[in-house]
Design a protein around this motif. Sequence first.
Motif, PDB file in Angstrom:
ATOM      1  N   LEU A 131       9.741  14.962  54.936  1.00 15.79           N
ATOM      2  CA  LEU A 131       9.727  13.510  54.821  1.00 15.79           C
ATOM      3  C   LEU A 131      10.573  13.115  53.620  1.00 15.79           C
ATOM      4  O   LEU A 131      10.367  13.617  52.516  1.00 15.79           O
ATOM      5  N   GLY A 170      12.209   9.839  51.317  1.00 14.29           N
ATOM      6  CA  GLY A 170      12.094   8.413  51.045  1.00 14.29           C
ATOM      7  C   GLY A 170      11.845   8.165  49.575  1.00 14.29           C
ATOM      8  O   GLY A 170      12.088   9.038  48.729  1.00 14.29           O
ATOM      9  N   ARG A 203       7.859   5.653  51.016  1.00 11.81           N
ATOM     10  CA  ARG A 203       8.470   4.689  51.939  1.00 11.81           C
ATOM     11  C   ARG A 203       9.787   5.260  52.446  1.00 11.81           C
ATOM     12  O   ARG A 203      10.668   5.597  51.664  1.00 11.81           O
ATOM     13  N   THR A 204       9.904   5.382  53.759  1.00 11.76           N
ATOM     14  CA  THR A 204      11.106   5.957  54.358  1.00 11.76           C
ATOM     15  C   THR A 204      12.210   4.915  54.448  1.00 11.76           C
ATOM     16  O   THR A 204      12.000   3.721  54.203  1.00 11.76           O
ATOM     17  N   ALA A 247      13.395   3.738  57.015  1.00  9.46           N
ATOM     18  CA  ALA A 247      13.042   2.804  58.090  1.00  9.46           C
ATOM     19  C   ALA A 247      11.993   1.791  57.641  1.00  9.46           C
ATOM     20  O   ALA A 247      11.602   0.907  58.412  1.00  9.46           O
ATOM     21  N   GLY A 248      11.517   1.916  56.406  1.00 16.49           N
ATOM     22  CA  GLY A 248      10.545   0.979  55.885  1.00 16.49           C
ATOM     23  C   GLY A 248       9.108   1.359  56.145  1.00 16.49           C
ATOM     24  O   GLY A 248       8.186   0.621  55.774  1.00 16.49           O
ATOM     25  N   GLU A 249       8.876   2.501  56.749  1.00 18.76           N
ATOM     26  CA  GLU A 249       7.519   2.955  57.002  1.00 18.76           C
ATOM     27  C   GLU A 249       6.942   3.631  55.759  1.00 18.76           C
ATOM     28  O   GLU A 249       7.655   4.301  55.024  1.00 18.76           O
ATOM     29  N   ARG A 250       5.639   3.452  55.541  1.00 18.56           N
ATOM     30  CA  ARG A 250       4.974   4.046  54.386  1.00 18.56           C
ATOM     31  C   ARG A 250       4.015   5.120  54.871  1.00 18.56           C
ATOM     32  O   ARG A 250       3.215   4.891  55.769  1.00 18.56           O
ATOM     33  N   GLU A 251       4.095   6.305  54.258  1.00 26.81           N
ATOM     34  CA  GLU A 251       3.233   7.413  54.633  1.00 26.81           C
ATOM     35  C   GLU A 251       2.635   8.032  53.380  1.00 26.81           C
ATOM     36  O   GLU A 251       3.335   8.265  52.393  1.00 26.81           O
TER      37      GLU A 251
END
Length: 309
Positions: free
Chosen positions: A272, A274, A288-289, A291-295
């Motif tokens: 991953l 980001g 936060r990647t 693409a704007g996704e948070r994991e």
Amino acid sequence: MTSSDPFADGPAAASARTPAGTSSGRWSRLDRPPLNAAGLRRALVTEGGLWSSLEVVAATGSTNTDLAARAARAGGLAEGAVLVAEEQTAGRGRLDRSWVAPARSGLFFSVLLRPGDAVPQERWGWLTLLAGVATATGLSRAAGVDTALKWPNDLLVTVDGEERKAGGILAERVAGDGPGGAGVVIGIGLNVTLTEDELPVESAGSLALAKATVTDRDPLLRAVLRSLEQGYGNWRAAGGDPAASGLQEAYAAGCASLGRHVRAELPGGRVLTGTAEAVDADGRLVIRTAAGEREAVGAGDVIHLRSVH
């Protein structure tokens, strides 16, 4: 931490230990005197304090392995036991990486904590991060060196403008047969006087290379253990709540990973990439990647890809 147990590595059989005061072999150096075990006990093992015993041995395979094995025995150690080795021959870091350094060149020690019913076990994962904050705080006070934290458990110093790893932390659960029930053994390894020629890898560092004002290991160990005692007491009094105890804020303030572009190599081979944005209430690193996704990452190897601008 929830998604992965930071204490997953169980204790192995205890390694043979060498009594303190015996020969330290080819690494013996006059500028690396032995720790003063009696003085450390006088300073740290006090009535009403956390530290209940302190033993210094000349050499062992791993202080974590030894202390975990002794703590797990029926009628084992009380909370606050400290085991220090002048040399570790089979020291372990995360992901079963080895941690080996010349005798008396660093601090290699483990402590036994038993939070008991005062702290829900799902919050015990914060102990690794707590130890990082305490170590960094103690070193800042005693050695005058800025020590940052790389999530979750690396201690970083700056050498000639370059970020280098000078230490690490490993925590393991132990069974509940000893006084006070189940517990956690926390091992801390710190390079103190290693020279460039002695570093295991180019990315490693030491307090001496980071221009620490103090490299005498006795006051450094006292400072770290006192800082750990204070931080642990606050955290335990708050029921392990990382926000109420101030631990979550303190860790974020000292975490060099936050705001950085990182690559997280996760269990199972997934990667991953980001920006590390936060440390959540479970001690996980929130990334936060692009693409704007948070994991939220609970386990893995985090690599800093570039500095903050």
